[in-house]
Design a protein around this motif. Structure first.
Motif, PDB file in Angstrom:
ATOM      1  N   ASN A 128       1.773  -3.437 -15.363  1.00 30.26           N
ATOM      2  CA  ASN A 128       2.871  -3.908 -14.517  1.00 30.26           C
ATOM      3  C   ASN A 128       3.070  -5.419 -14.592  1.00 30.26           C
ATOM      4  N   LYS A 129       2.846  -5.970 -15.755  1.00 30.35           N
ATOM      5  CA  LYS A 129       3.043  -7.406 -15.942  1.00 30.35           C
ATOM      6  C   LYS A 129       4.433  -7.651 -16.553  1.00 30.35           C
ATOM      7  N   ILE A 130       5.141  -8.642 -16.024  1.00 32.62           N
ATOM      8  CA  ILE A 130       6.451  -8.999 -16.544  1.00 32.62           C
ATOM      9  C   ILE A 130       6.271  -9.831 -17.804  1.00 32.62           C
ATOM     10  N   ARG A 161      25.752  -9.312 -31.681  1.00 30.76           N
ATOM     11  CA  ARG A 161      26.270 -10.381 -30.817  1.00 30.76           C
ATOM     12  C   ARG A 161      25.667 -10.264 -29.423  1.00 30.76           C
ATOM     13  N   ALA A 162      25.553 -11.400 -28.775  1.00 28.75           N
ATOM     14  CA  ALA A 162      24.952 -11.432 -27.440  1.00 28.75           C
ATOM     15  C   ALA A 162      25.967 -11.003 -26.383  1.00 28.75           C
ATOM     16  N   GLY A 163      25.539 -10.068 -25.510  1.00 30.05           N
ATOM     17  CA  GLY A 163      26.348  -9.662 -24.376  1.00 30.05           C
ATOM     18  C   GLY A 163      25.682 -10.142 -23.086  1.00 30.05           C
ATOM     19  N   HIS A 164      26.328 -11.051 -22.371  1.00 28.75           N
ATOM     20  CA  HIS A 164      25.703 -11.668 -21.200  1.00 28.75           C
ATOM     21  C   HIS A 164      25.963 -10.847 -19.938  1.00 28.75           C
ATOM     22  N   THR A 165      25.044 -10.939 -18.992  1.00 25.94           N
ATOM     23  CA  THR A 165      25.167 -10.252 -17.710  1.00 25.94           C
ATOM     24  C   THR A 165      24.733 -11.196 -16.590  1.00 25.94           C
ATOM     25  N   SER A 166      25.279 -10.977 -15.406  1.00 18.00           N
ATOM     26  CA  SER A 166      24.937 -11.857 -14.280  1.00 18.00           C
ATOM     27  C   SER A 166      23.567 -11.530 -13.691  1.00 18.00           C
ATOM     28  N   ASN A 167      23.048 -10.361 -14.013  1.00 15.64           N
ATOM     29  CA  ASN A 167      21.742  -9.954 -13.493  1.00 15.64           C
ATOM     30  C   ASN A 167      20.652 -10.163 -14.534  1.00 15.64           C
ATOM     31  N   SER A 168      19.472 -10.515 -14.067  1.00 13.69           N
ATOM     32  CA  SER A 168      18.336 -10.651 -14.979  1.00 13.69           C
ATOM     33  C   SER A 168      17.723  -9.284 -15.233  1.00 13.69           C
ATOM     34  N   MET A 169      17.327  -9.055 -16.474  1.00 14.27           N
ATOM     35  CA  MET A 169      16.655  -7.818 -16.857  1.00 14.27           C
ATOM     36  C   MET A 169      15.203  -8.137 -17.156  1.00 14.27           C
ATOM     37  N   LEU A 170      14.310  -7.371 -16.544  1.00  9.37           N
ATOM     38  CA  LEU A 170      12.876  -7.616 -16.697  1.00  9.37           C
ATOM     39  C   LEU A 170      12.251  -6.602 -17.629  1.00  9.37           C
ATOM     40  N   LEU A 171      11.443  -7.079 -18.541  1.00  6.60           N
ATOM     41  CA  LEU A 171      10.661  -6.195 -19.392  1.00  6.60           C
ATOM     42  C   LEU A 171       9.238  -6.185 -18.855  1.00  6.60           C
ATOM     43  N   VAL A 172       8.811  -4.990 -18.368  1.00 13.56           N
ATOM     44  CA  VAL A 172       7.516  -4.863 -17.694  1.00 13.56           C
ATOM     45  C   VAL A 172       6.599  -3.957 -18.502  1.00 13.56           C
ATOM     46  N   SER A 173       5.388  -4.373 -18.719  1.00 10.68           N
ATOM     47  CA  SER A 173       4.405  -3.568 -19.429  1.00 10.68           C
ATOM     48  C   SER A 173       4.026  -2.348 -18.608  1.00 10.68           C
ATOM     49  N   LYS A 174       3.997  -1.169 -19.236  1.00 13.27           N
ATOM     50  CA  LYS A 174       3.612   0.061 -18.524  1.00 13.27           C
ATOM     51  C   LYS A 174       2.130   0.060 -18.190  1.00 13.27           C
ATOM     52  N   ASP A 175       1.359  -0.683 -18.951  1.00  9.73           N
ATOM     53  CA  ASP A 175      -0.090  -0.641 -18.773  1.00  9.73           C
ATOM     54  C   ASP A 175      -0.574  -1.379 -17.528  1.00  9.73           C
ATOM     55  N   ASN A 205       0.803  -1.216   0.000  1.00 10.37           N
ATOM     56  CA  ASN A 205       0.000   0.000   0.000  1.00 10.37           C
ATOM     57  C   ASN A 205       0.840   1.273   0.000  1.00 10.37           C
ATOM     58  N   ASP A 206       2.167   1.119   0.224  1.00  7.96           N
ATOM     59  CA  ASP A 206       3.018   2.302   0.218  1.00  7.96           C
ATOM     60  C   ASP A 206       2.987   2.972  -1.151  1.00  7.96           C
ATOM     61  N   GLU A 207       3.021   4.311  -1.165  1.00 16.76           N
ATOM     62  CA  GLU A 207       2.898   5.062  -2.426  1.00 16.76           C
ATOM     63  C   GLU A 207       4.055   4.815  -3.366  1.00 16.76           C
ATOM     64  N   GLN A 220       5.533  -0.393  -6.249  1.00 19.26           N
ATOM     65  CA  GLN A 220       4.740  -0.914  -7.363  1.00 19.26           C
ATOM     66  C   GLN A 220       4.792  -2.436  -7.330  1.00 19.26           C
ATOM     67  N   VAL A 221       3.671  -3.040  -7.477  1.00 20.83           N
ATOM     68  CA  VAL A 221       3.590  -4.501  -7.482  1.00 20.83           C
ATOM     69  C   VAL A 221       3.622  -4.966  -8.931  1.00 20.83           C
TER      70      VAL A 221
END
Length: 371
Positions: free
Chosen positions: A79-81, A63-77, A4-6, A9-10
């Motif tokens: 908040n769905k991953i 070419r693919a550049g790998h990273t140790s962290n996962s990157m999330l693509l979230v819909s602005k509409d 509920n905190d302002e 974002q969930v």
């Protein structure tokens, strides 16, 4: 914090997670501007090729550049991953492998005038066919087509085989001898009248070996003589340097003498030229080199090198060049490697990646292999 905190974002996974249609692409400002301005970007490559991205005038590897962290693509509409990825695609500007285009054109090279009696659709390639097959931007393709001295015949790009081109020029020079024409005063109409070959082929060869060459290709109907300052458009002025190089290539390739002693080569070269033309070995920069004898350094031989058939991978190209000669001056090796220098690299930086400098006992600065 609680939901509920302002400032919170969930986010939750979408029902179609993971959506495999998405990829993360790292783009520089130039590529971003292309996208924002609705410019055409094309990804090219067959199943066995490394994919490249082409703008109007540049080519980039993907070419693919790998990273140790996962990157999330979230819909602005909602908040769905949509997808989580641990890599992104990186773009690196490259020199396109345009020798593939040369091989493609020579696979249908014109060998004689009878070739034009075949179905015109079997001759050469249309520009669209070339763009579809070659992993390069359209501008880079157009520039290379000009470099190859291609000819446009009925909206198709064609190229003369080296033997056919040499044959036509040989006939032109023979007519010059018979008619006592000076090489800077060749009558075009007489060449067309006396040589049994299509008119536009004769004009094309005159244009290739003349002092001035038009900046753009012309179709057979458009080819005109723009090669001299004489008001008489029927006169062509051949370039002495180009004629010299033509004769040298004949000696080193067609006569199967690709490794001649220097004195023998120079004497034979002079004998093939009109008396008013004096050849100089410096004319053959990027075509042939001098190699000292292993037993007598003062004795040198002439070695013809066809740059177009050297490996396109820089390390392999340097390896082959150092097999031809163990020592090179930067001035001698430059014409054979400049087409493989990556964008943004200086000549010196590129050379030092694959070779190291030495100073000979005579004080001459040379490079030898690093490997």
């Amino acid at each position: 914090m609680t939901p509920n905190d302002e400032d919170t974002q969930v986010i939750t996974f979408s029902s179609d997670y993971p959506d495999t249609e998405y990829r993360f692409l790292e783009a520089n400002q130039e590529i971003l501007d292309q996208i924002k301005n609705n410019k055409k970007l094309v990804i090219k490559g067959s199943l066995t090729d490394e994919a490249v991205l082409c703008t109007d005038d540049k080519t980039f590897t993907i070419r693919a550049g790998h990273t140790s962290n996962s990157m999330l693509l979230v819909s602005k509409d909602n908040n769905k991953i949509k997808v989580a990825l641990q890599y992104h695609l990186e773009l690196t500007e490259i020199q396109p492998k345009l020798n593939v285009l040369k091989d493609l054109l020579y696979s249908k090279a014109i060998n004689n005038s009878l070739d034009f009696e075949d179905d015109e659709n079997l001759l050469g390639f249309s520009f669209d066919e070339i763009v579809d097959r070659i992993q390069s931007s359209e501008k880079e393709i157009q520039q290379f087509l000009l470099k190859l001295n291609t000819l446009i015949y009925k909206n198709r790009y064609i190229i003369l085989s080296e033997n056919y081109e040499f044959k036509i020029l040989e006939l032109i020079l023979s007519e010059s001898t018979i008619g006592a024409w000076k090489l800077d005063n060749i009558p075009i109409d007489k060449c067309i009248e006396n040589i049994r070959a299509p008119e536009f082929i004769i004009k094309h060869c005159l244009q290739l070996y003349s002092k001035q060459k038009s900046s753009t290709n012309s179709s057979s109907e458009e080819i005109k003589d723009n090669n001299n300052n004489n008001d008489d458009e029927n006169i062509c002025s051949l370039d002495f340097n180009k004629v010299c190089i033509f004769r040298a290539k004949q000696l080193l390739t067609l006569s199967n003498k690709s490794n001649m002693k220097f004195e023998e080569f120079m004497d034979s070269w002079k004998d093939t030229l009109p008396i008013e033309i004096q050849p100089n070995f410096s004319m053959l920069k990027g075509i042939a080199i001098l190699i000292p004898s292993s037993t007598n350094p003062k004795e040198k031989s002439v070695k013809f090198i066809n740059e177009s058939i050297l490996p396109t991978i820089p390390k392999a190209r340097f390896k082959e060049l150092f097999q031809i000669s163990t020592r090179w001056s930067i001035d001698d090796i430059e014409p054979f490697i400049k087409s493989t220098i990556p964008p943004g690299n200086s000549l010196e930086q590129f050379i030092l990646t694959y070779s190291r400098p030495i100073t000979t006992s005579t004080g001459e600065k040379m490079i030898v292999t690093r490997f």
